[in-house]
Design an enzyme around this catalytic site. Structure first.
Site, PDB file in Angstrom:
ATOM      1  N   ARG A 124       0.809  -1.236   0.000  1.00  0.00           N
ATOM      2  CA  ARG A 124       0.000   0.000   0.000  1.00  0.00           C
ATOM      3  C   ARG A 124       0.833   1.273   0.000  1.00  0.00           C
ATOM      4  NH1 ARG A 124      -2.768  -2.718   4.004  1.00  0.00           N
ATOM      5  NH2 ARG A 124      -4.523  -3.904   3.203  1.00  0.00           N
ATOM      6  N   LYS A 146       3.319  11.804 -10.916  1.00  0.00           N
ATOM      7  CA  LYS A 146       2.574  10.845 -11.733  1.00  0.00           C
ATOM      8  C   LYS A 146       3.408   9.586 -11.925  1.00  0.00           C
ATOM      9  CE  LYS A 146      -0.477  13.794 -14.467  1.00  0.00           C
ATOM     10  NZ  LYS A 146      -0.837  14.258 -15.812  1.00  0.00           N
ATOM     11  N   GLU A 188      10.109  19.201 -24.314  1.00  0.00           N
ATOM     12  CA  GLU A 188       9.318  19.524 -23.108  1.00  0.00           C
ATOM     13  C   GLU A 188       9.796  20.823 -22.465  1.00  0.00           C
ATOM     14  OE1 GLU A 188       6.654  17.882 -21.981  1.00  0.00           O
ATOM     15  OE2 GLU A 188       6.789  15.961 -23.040  1.00  0.00           O
ATOM     16  N   LYS A 230       7.402  24.015 -13.432  1.00  0.00           N
ATOM     17  CA  LYS A 230       6.442  22.913 -13.360  1.00  0.00           C
ATOM     18  C   LYS A 230       5.924  22.734 -11.928  1.00  0.00           C
ATOM     19  CE  LYS A 230       5.290  18.282 -14.619  1.00  0.00           C
ATOM     20  NZ  LYS A 230       5.694  16.907 -14.896  1.00  0.00           N
ATOM     21  N   GLU A 240      -4.917  18.092 -11.560  1.00  0.00           N
ATOM     22  CA  GLU A 240      -5.286  18.443 -12.924  1.00  0.00           C
ATOM     23  C   GLU A 240      -6.754  18.823 -13.100  1.00  0.00           C
ATOM     24  OE1 GLU A 240      -3.059  16.183 -15.701  1.00  0.00           O
ATOM     25  OE2 GLU A 240      -4.238  16.859 -17.410  1.00  0.00           O
ATOM     26  N   ARG A 244      -3.121  22.837 -14.406  1.00  0.00           N
ATOM     27  CA  ARG A 244      -2.151  21.793 -14.760  1.00  0.00           C
ATOM     28  C   ARG A 244      -2.318  21.317 -16.196  1.00  0.00           C
ATOM     29  NH1 ARG A 244      -0.010  16.780 -11.002  1.00  0.00           N
ATOM     30  NH2 ARG A 244       1.388  15.905 -12.564  1.00  0.00           N
ATOM     31  N   ASN A 248      -0.161  20.296 -20.985  1.00  0.00           N
ATOM     32  CA  ASN A 248      -0.436  19.508 -22.186  1.00  0.00           C
ATOM     33  C   ASN A 248      -0.267  20.301 -23.476  1.00  0.00           C
ATOM     34  OD1 ASN A 248      -1.098  17.062 -20.914  1.00  0.00           O
ATOM     35  ND2 ASN A 248      -3.094  17.891 -20.364  1.00  0.00           N
ATOM     36  N   HIS A 251       0.585  18.634 -26.719  1.00  0.00           N
ATOM     37  CA  HIS A 251       0.383  17.199 -26.525  1.00  0.00           C
ATOM     38  C   HIS A 251      -0.876  16.663 -27.200  1.00  0.00           C
ATOM     39  CE1 HIS A 251       3.669  17.547 -23.758  1.00  0.00           C
ATOM     40  NE2 HIS A 251       3.615  16.270 -23.444  1.00  0.00           N
ATOM     41  N   HIS A 255       0.204  13.711 -29.204  1.00  0.00           N
ATOM     42  CA  HIS A 255      -0.176  12.325 -28.897  1.00  0.00           C
ATOM     43  C   HIS A 255      -0.766  11.628 -30.118  1.00  0.00           C
ATOM     44  CE1 HIS A 255      -0.411  12.968 -24.284  1.00  0.00           C
ATOM     45  NE2 HIS A 255       0.703  12.354 -24.610  1.00  0.00           N
ATOM     46  N   HIS A 267       8.494  10.627 -28.051  1.00  0.00           N
ATOM     47  CA  HIS A 267       7.498  11.509 -27.439  1.00  0.00           C
ATOM     48  C   HIS A 267       7.855  12.988 -27.604  1.00  0.00           C
ATOM     49  CE1 HIS A 267       4.473  12.977 -24.696  1.00  0.00           C
ATOM     50  NE2 HIS A 267       5.409  13.586 -23.987  1.00  0.00           N
TER      51      HIS A 267
HETATM   52 ZN    ZN Z   1       5.149  15.038 -22.530  1.00  0.00          ZN
END
Ligand code: ZN
Ligand code: ADP
Length: 363
Positions: A124, A146, A188, A230, A240, A244, A248, A251, A255, A267
């Site tokens: 946990r 994340k 980025e 950031k 988010e 936040r 993106n 992105h 993506h 990426h």
């Molecule tokens: Zn990215």
């Protein structure tokens, strides 16, 4: 070099430090300063990174702990999955790792995401430390908490928020990084400047020679500022719900291109292409001047990011963009720029506008 630490909010009044260092010599002290000496450590790394750096890291941790062991898995995004997670759980159980154990993620984003996820879920939740070795991981995954793995063909489909206890960057590790991977980190970084700090964007484009030569003081300034920006965004909106989403930028189309090219483009390269698309859309809305649009394209080109992509059909890119999971009630949540260093969320982008931007990035 402790004056170089950056403190990032973890939860409540707890913070974790990010170190920006030129070697691994301060790692043991950094871990000790967090009160983590004497614990059991499992270094998690991949088959590209471990042969170069695992010994150094292990040696360093042995100064403050009698028990350090390693788990190395085959490098590659395709191994960022639940099978590898299971292997790691099994090793941890066999080694008798208890709740006081600490995982050490030594590698790029793949290692960091997977290790963080194991740390978030094993018993946990146990502590973990990040030792990012790619520019992308240094600027992107050291802040934000994340973690996660891919599930079947779905990227980052399973995951958790879990903050590290400490991030220790040895920035000289980027010297062994394949040049294309360095470029990805730059995608980025440029994005971060474009979101909310035009001065930073111009610092990065204005010092390209030194940055590309991997001048460590310059890298340190750049990486630190990027993490700081950031951290600010994430602290104001950890889950988010609003701001936040600005991260993106580039992105949405990025993506789509990444998926359609079946991940043959990296990426960061797709983010670069996505930035150009977002900039073009902003240009057509009169939010960017032609000069600013060109400045953004030049910035990407300076770092060898592709400005266009070959072999894709505009309708496919449109459809894939609209399928992106970051939709807001059927409308694409698009991040637009309002000048260099200012951005906002917009959900009024029409198919026609998007198609025009997509045409701009198709070779
Ligand atoms: Zn990215
Ligand atoms: P990211 O998501 O941060 O781009 P990955 O974990 O996919 O990172 O790493 C990109 C590639 O570079 C992988 O093949 C990884 O094994 C390799 N790699 C990571 N760090 C280094 C390094 N410092 N030197 C050499 N190769 C590295």
């Amino acid at each position: 070099m402790t004056e170089q630490r950056l403190l990032v909010k973890r939860e409540g009044d707890f913070h974790y430090p990010i170190y920006f260092e030129k070697d691994f010599s301060g790692l043991a002290q950094a871990v000790k300063d967090e009160g983590l000496a004497g614990r059991r450590f499992c270094i998690v790394s991949d088959t590209n990174v471990a042969p170069i750096y695992a010994d150094k890291v292990e040696e360093s941790l042995k100064e403050i702990s009698a028990e350090v062991f390693s788990f190395v898995f085959e490098a590659g995004e395709r191994n960022k999955n639940l099978d590898t997670v299971q292997e790691l759980y099994r090793i941890l159980i066999e080694e008798g790792m208890d709740r006081k154990g600490i995982l050490v993620a030594l590698g790029g984003g793949v290692v960091g995401d997977l290790t963080g996820f194991c740390a978030a879920t094993y018993l946990r939740g146990i502590d973990f430390i990040q030792v990012p070795t790619t520019l992308l991981a240094q600027v992107d995954s050291s802040v934000g908490g994340k973690t996660g793995v891919d599930f079947q063909q779905y990227k980052n489909m399973v995951g958790a928020f879990h903050q590290p206890r400490l991030v220790y960057m040895n920035m000289s590790t980027v010297e062994t990084l394949p040049p294309k991977e360095f470029t990805c980190g730059m995608g980025e970084i440029l994005k971060t400047g474009l979101i909310c700090d035009g001065e930073f964007f111009r610092f990065v484009t204005g010092n390209a020679d030194e940055i590309k030569k991997l001048d460590l003081s310059m890298l340190s300034k750049m990486i630190r500022r990027c993490c700081e920006i950031k951290a600010g965004v994430v602290e104001r909106d950890p889950k988010e719900q609003g701001e936040r989403a600005l991260l993106n930028l580039g992105h949405t189309v990025g993506h789509a291109v990444e998926k359609l090219k079946d991940f043959r483009l990296l990426h960061g390269q797709c983010v670069g292409i996505g930035l150009v698309a977002a900039a073009y859309l902003s240009l057509t809305r009169g939010l960017l001047t032609q000069e600013e649009y060109e400045e953004i394209r030049k910035g990407c080109a300076l770092y060898e990011l592709p400005l266009v992509v070959e072999g894709l059909k505009e309708q496919d890119v449109l459809a894939a963009t609209k399928k992106d999971k970051k939709m807001d009630q059927g409308r694409i949540k698009f991040i637009l720029m309002d000048g260099i260093g200012k951005s906002f969320i917009d959900n009024t982008v029409s198919d026609e506008e998007l198609l025009a931007a997509v045409r701009e990035i198709l070779a």
